[in-house]
Design a protein around this motif. Structure first.
Motif, PDB file in Angstrom:
ATOM      1  N   SER A   1     -13.781  10.279  -7.100  1.00 28.20           N
ATOM      2  CA  SER A   1     -12.341  10.513  -7.208  1.00 28.20           C
ATOM      3  C   SER A   1     -11.616   9.995  -5.968  1.00 28.20           C
ATOM      4  O   SER A   1     -10.527   9.406  -6.063  1.00 28.20           O
ATOM      5  N   TYR A   2     -12.213  10.218  -4.799  1.00 29.91           N
ATOM      6  CA  TYR A   2     -11.630   9.715  -3.557  1.00 29.91           C
ATOM      7  C   TYR A   2     -11.509   8.190  -3.583  1.00 29.91           C
ATOM      8  O   TYR A   2     -10.457   7.623  -3.246  1.00 29.91           O
ATOM      9  N   LEU A   3     -12.566   7.515  -4.012  1.00 27.72           N
ATOM     10  CA  LEU A   3     -12.581   6.055  -4.001  1.00 27.72           C
ATOM     11  C   LEU A   3     -11.551   5.477  -4.970  1.00 27.72           C
ATOM     12  O   LEU A   3     -10.857   4.504  -4.649  1.00 27.72           O
ATOM     13  N   LEU A   4     -11.434   6.073  -6.157  1.00 33.76           N
ATOM     14  CA  LEU A   4     -10.430   5.590  -7.105  1.00 33.76           C
ATOM     15  C   LEU A   4      -9.012   5.828  -6.589  1.00 33.76           C
ATOM     16  O   LEU A   4      -8.108   5.028  -6.835  1.00 33.76           O
ATOM     17  N   SER A   5      -8.829   6.911  -5.863  1.00 34.34           N
ATOM     18  CA  SER A   5      -7.484   7.272  -5.389  1.00 34.34           C
ATOM     19  C   SER A   5      -6.963   6.315  -4.322  1.00 34.34           C
ATOM     20  O   SER A   5      -5.748   6.257  -4.090  1.00 34.34           O
ATOM     21  N   LEU A   6      -7.848   5.578  -3.674  1.00 32.88           N
ATOM     22  CA  LEU A   6      -7.405   4.614  -2.675  1.00 32.88           C
ATOM     23  C   LEU A   6      -6.475   3.561  -3.279  1.00 32.88           C
ATOM     24  O   LEU A   6      -5.552   3.084  -2.616  1.00 32.88           O
ATOM     25  N   SER A   7      -6.716   3.215  -4.548  1.00 30.72           N
ATOM     26  CA  SER A   7      -5.896   2.175  -5.179  1.00 30.72           C
ATOM     27  C   SER A   7      -4.452   2.647  -5.334  1.00 30.72           C
ATOM     28  O   SER A   7      -3.518   1.864  -5.146  1.00 30.72           O
ATOM     29  N   TYR A   8      -4.261   3.914  -5.690  1.00 28.32           N
ATOM     30  CA  TYR A   8      -2.897   4.430  -5.778  1.00 28.32           C
ATOM     31  C   TYR A   8      -2.287   4.586  -4.395  1.00 28.32           C
ATOM     32  O   TYR A   8      -1.108   4.273  -4.187  1.00 28.32           O
ATOM     33  N   GLY A   9      -3.082   5.063  -3.437  1.00 29.53           N
ATOM     34  CA  GLY A   9      -2.575   5.220  -2.080  1.00 29.53           C
ATOM     35  C   GLY A   9      -2.070   3.914  -1.490  1.00 29.53           C
ATOM     36  O   GLY A   9      -1.081   3.892  -0.739  1.00 29.53           O
ATOM     37  N   ALA A  10      -2.730   2.810  -1.842  1.00 28.99           N
ATOM     38  CA  ALA A  10      -2.308   1.509  -1.315  1.00 28.99           C
ATOM     39  C   ALA A  10      -0.920   1.120  -1.804  1.00 28.99           C
ATOM     40  O   ALA A  10      -0.225   0.328  -1.158  1.00 28.99           O
ATOM     41  N   THR A  11      -0.476   1.686  -2.937  1.00 32.34           N
ATOM     42  CA  THR A  11       0.860   1.327  -3.447  1.00 32.34           C
ATOM     43  C   THR A  11       1.975   1.817  -2.536  1.00 32.34           C
ATOM     44  O   THR A  11       3.107   1.338  -2.646  1.00 32.34           O
ATOM     45  N   PHE A  12       1.684   2.749  -1.630  1.00 33.51           N
ATOM     46  CA  PHE A  12       2.705   3.182  -0.676  1.00 33.51           C
ATOM     47  C   PHE A  12       3.008   2.089   0.343  1.00 33.51           C
ATOM     48  O   PHE A  12       3.942   2.224   1.139  1.00 33.51           O
ATOM     49  N   LEU A  13       2.213   1.012   0.301  1.00 31.79           N
ATOM     50  CA  LEU A  13       2.474  -0.149   1.151  1.00 31.79           C
ATOM     51  C   LEU A  13       3.282  -1.214   0.417  1.00 31.79           C
ATOM     52  O   LEU A  13       3.591  -2.258   0.979  1.00 31.79           O
ATOM     53  N   LEU A  14       3.611  -0.957  -0.855  1.00 24.20           N
ATOM     54  CA  LEU A  14       4.338  -1.969  -1.626  1.00 24.20           C
ATOM     55  C   LEU A  14       5.704  -2.279  -1.032  1.00 24.20           C
ATOM     56  O   LEU A  14       6.160  -3.431  -1.056  1.00 24.20           O
ATOM     57  N   SER A  15       6.381  -1.251  -0.513  1.00 27.10           N
ATOM     58  CA  SER A  15       7.684  -1.495   0.107  1.00 27.10           C
ATOM     59  C   SER A  15       7.546  -2.465   1.272  1.00 27.10           C
ATOM     60  O   SER A  15       8.360  -3.386   1.437  1.00 27.10           O
ATOM     61  N   LEU A  16       6.493  -2.276   2.069  1.00 30.47           N
ATOM     62  CA  LEU A  16       6.232  -3.175   3.198  1.00 30.47           C
ATOM     63  C   LEU A  16       5.845  -4.566   2.699  1.00 30.47           C
ATOM     64  O   LEU A  16       6.326  -5.584   3.216  1.00 30.47           O
ATOM     65  N   LEU A  17       4.974  -4.622   1.699  1.00 29.86           N
ATOM     66  CA  LEU A  17       4.511  -5.903   1.166  1.00 29.86           C
ATOM     67  C   LEU A  17       5.654  -6.693   0.538  1.00 29.86           C
ATOM     68  O   LEU A  17       5.837  -7.888   0.824  1.00 29.86           O
ATOM     69  N   ILE A  18       6.431  -6.029  -0.318  1.00 29.23           N
ATOM     70  CA  ILE A  18       7.532  -6.715  -0.990  1.00 29.23           C
ATOM     71  C   ILE A  18       8.631  -7.092  -0.001  1.00 29.23           C
ATOM     72  O   ILE A  18       9.264  -8.142  -0.119  1.00 29.23           O
ATOM     73  N   GLY A  19       8.846  -6.238   1.011  1.00 24.51           N
ATOM     74  CA  GLY A  19       9.811  -6.574   2.057  1.00 24.51           C
ATOM     75  C   GLY A  19       9.424  -7.839   2.803  1.00 24.51           C
ATOM     76  O   GLY A  19      10.282  -8.651   3.161  1.00 24.51           O
ATOM     77  N   SER A  20       8.113  -8.026   3.040  1.00 24.08           N
ATOM     78  CA  SER A  20       7.649  -9.230   3.736  1.00 24.08           C
ATOM     79  C   SER A  20       7.806 -10.478   2.881  1.00 24.08           C
ATOM     80  O   SER A  20       7.764 -11.599   3.397  1.00 24.08           O
ATOM     81  N   ARG A  21       8.011 -10.291   1.581  1.00 23.21           N
ATOM     82  CA  ARG A  21       8.187 -11.421   0.667  1.00 23.21           C
ATOM     83  C   ARG A  21       9.651 -11.634   0.290  1.00 23.21           C
ATOM     84  O   ARG A  21       9.961 -12.417  -0.602  1.00 23.21           O
ATOM     85  N   GLY A  22      10.549 -10.904   0.951  1.00 23.01           N
ATOM     86  CA  GLY A  22      11.975 -11.099   0.721  1.00 23.01           C
ATOM     87  C   GLY A  22      12.627 -10.093  -0.198  1.00 23.01           C
ATOM     88  O   GLY A  22      13.824 -10.201  -0.478  1.00 23.01           O
TER      89      GLY A  22
END
Length: 398
Positions: free
Chosen positions: A20-41
Motif C-alpha cells: 500500500s505504501y509503494l502504490l501510494s507514492l504515485s499519488y503523492g508525486a502528483t503534489f509536484l504537478l504544480s511545480l512540474l507544470i509551472g516549469s513548463r509554462g
C-alpha cells in the motif's frame, strides 16, 4: 455459535501495508504537478485541472470495484489497476508541455487510485472484527499516508541532487510497479483469509446508508479531502510565496501521521469516537488557522504541518471506523464505497476550484476558503456531540 473472526497474520498484514505504501507514492508525486507544470509554462489552474480529471474516473472505479473484486479478488484487482498508477506517473514525467494529454493521465490516475483506495479498506474490514477495525484502518491509512507524503520528498531529493523534478515521477512509477507485484502475489493468500463480502453498490444500498448515521462520517471525509487536497496540491506554491522549503510541510505531515498512529492511535480508537473526532477535527482547524495567519518561519511552518498530520490523519481513522460501524447491518462494504467516493470528490474535485482561486484571487483567499471548509467539518462532529447530550438529558428528565 457464530464463527469468530480469524486473527490477521502479522507478516501478511505487514506486506499488505508495504504494498500500500509503494502504490501510494504515485499519488503523492502528483503534489509536484504544480511545480512540474509551472516549469513548463502553466499555472495552478492548469495543475488543478489535471488533478481534478481524476475525480471523474474515480466514479467509474467505485462502480466497477465491487464487480472486479468478485471476479479477480480484491487484492488482484488492486494489482491490475495499480498498473494504471505506473502509467500515470510515467505519463506525467514524459509528456511535454501541459496540454490535454496530461488530463488523460489524470484519468488513469483516478482509475488506479480509486480501485486501490476503495478496495483496501474493504479487505481490512473483512479481515478483522468490528472492534478491531479502527486500529487496522489506522495502520492501513498510515501506510498510505506515508507513501503520499514520501512522493513530494522524492522531488525535493531530486532537486538537492541536481536532477529534474520528473525524476520523482519515474521513481514513483518504479515503486508502484513493485507494489503491483506484491499485491498480485498476496492475492491468493488474502483471498483465502478474507471473509466473503458483497462489495457492489446499488441505489437501494446507497439510500439505506445515506439515511443512517453513517452519512455524517461520509460527509466529513469529503470535507477533510477538500482541506487535504487543497493544501497539499499547491503546497509548492504556498512555500515559494513565503520563501520556505515545501519539503518541511510533507516531512512534518508524514512524520506526525506515522508517529501519531504508532504512539496514540491505539489509545484514540478506544475512546468515544464522537469526542475523538471533535477534538481531532478541531486540531485540524487550528492548523489551517496557522497556515493562514501564523506561518512566519520554517519552525511555524513545520508546526502547522505537524498539527495537520495529527488532526487530519487520526480524524480519518476514527471516521473511517464510524462509517463502517454506523452503517446498517449488511451494508458495511457499501458504506465504505460511499466513504471513498466522498473522499475522492473532495481530494480530487476541490483542487480545480483551489487552482482557479489562486490564479484569480491569490493564495490568501484560498486559505480562507479552506478555513471555512475545515470549520464546517468540525461543526458536524460538534453538533453530533451536542445532539447526543440533549438526548441523554431528555431521557434522564423523562
Amino acid at each position: 455459535m457464530p464463527q469468530a473472526t480469524p486473527q490477521v497474520p502479522g507478516k501478511l498484514f505487514g506486506l499488505f501495508c508495504l504494498a500500500s505504501y509503494l502504490l501510494s507514492l504515485s499519488y503523492g508525486a502528483t503534489f509536484l504537478l504544480s511545480l512540474l507544470i509551472g516549469s513548463r509554462g502553466g499555472n495552478e489552474h492548469d495543475a488543478g485541472s489535471v488533478i481534478s480529471a481524476a475525480m471523474l474516473s474515480t466514479f467509474v472505479a467505485v462502480l466497477v470495484s465491487g464487480h472486479l473484486s468478485d471476479w479477480l479478488g480484491a487484492a488482484r484487482s488492486i494489482a491490475l489497476f495499480g498498473l494504471l498508477l505506473v502509467a500515470a506517473s510515467l505519463g506525467f514525467a514524459m509528456t511535454p508541455g501541459f496540454g490535454h494529454l496530461l488530463l488523460f493521465f489524470g484519468l488513469l490516475l483516478g482509475l488506479g487510485w480509486g480501485v486501490f483506495y476503495t478496495l483496501g479498506p474493504i479487505i481490512v474490514a473483512s479481515l478483522v472484527s468490528p472492534a478491531q477495525r479502527a486500529k487496522y484502518f489506522a495502520l492501513l491509512s498510515g501506510s498510505m499516508m506515508t507513501g503520499i507524503g514520501s512522493g513530494p520528498l522524492l522531488g525535493r531529493a531530486a532537486s538537492a541532487l541536481g536532477l529534474p523534478v520528473t525524476s520523482a515521477f519515474y521513481l514513483a512509477a518504479l515503486a508502484s510497479l513493485v507494489g503491483v507485484l506484491l499485491f498480485w502475489r498476496l492475492g491468493a493468500r488474502l483471498k483465502s483469509t478474507q471473509a466473503a463480502s458483497a462489495a457492489k453498490i446499488s441505489w437501494q444500498a446507497t439510500a439505506q446508508v445515506l439515511s443512517s448515521r453513517a452519512v455524517f462520517p461520509i460527509i466529513m471525509v469529503g470535507l477533510g479531502g477538500c482541506v487535504f487536497g487543497g493544501l497539499s496540491s499547491f503546497q509548492t506554491s504556498y512555500a515559494a510565496a513565503r520563501s520556505l522549503d515545501y519539503s518541511l510541510f510533507f516531512l512534518g505531515f508524514m512524520s506526525a501521521a506515522i508517529s501519531s498512529r504508532m504512539l496514540i492511535a491505539g489509545y484514540v480508537v478506544k475512546r468515544d469516537p464522537l469526542r475523538a473526532s471533535c477534538l481531532l477535527s478541531g486540531l485540524m482547524l487550528g492548523s489551517i488557522v496557522m497556515f493562514a495567519f501564523g506561518v512566519q518561519s520554517g519552525f511555524s511552518y513545520l508546526l502547522a504541518a505537524v498539527m495537520l498530520g495529527v488532526g487530519y490523519g487520526l480524524t480519518y481513522s476514527v471516521i473511517n471506523g464510524l462509517a463502517a460501524n454506523e452503517a446498517p447491518a449488511g451494508s458495511t462494504s457499501q458504506a465504505l464505497l460511499l466513504f471513498s467516493l466522498s473522499y475522492f470528490i473532495g481530494v480530487f474535485g476541490f483542487p480545480l476550484l483551489a487552482g482557479k482561486i489562486i490564479v484569480d484571487h491569490g493564495m490568501a483567499t484560498l486559505l480562507l476558503t479552506v478555513l471555512a471548509v475545515a470549520a464546517l467539518n468540525w461543526s458536524i462532529t460538534l453538533g453530533r456531540l451536542l445532539w447526543r447530550r440533549m438526548k441523554v438529558e431528555s431521557a434522564l428528565t423523562n
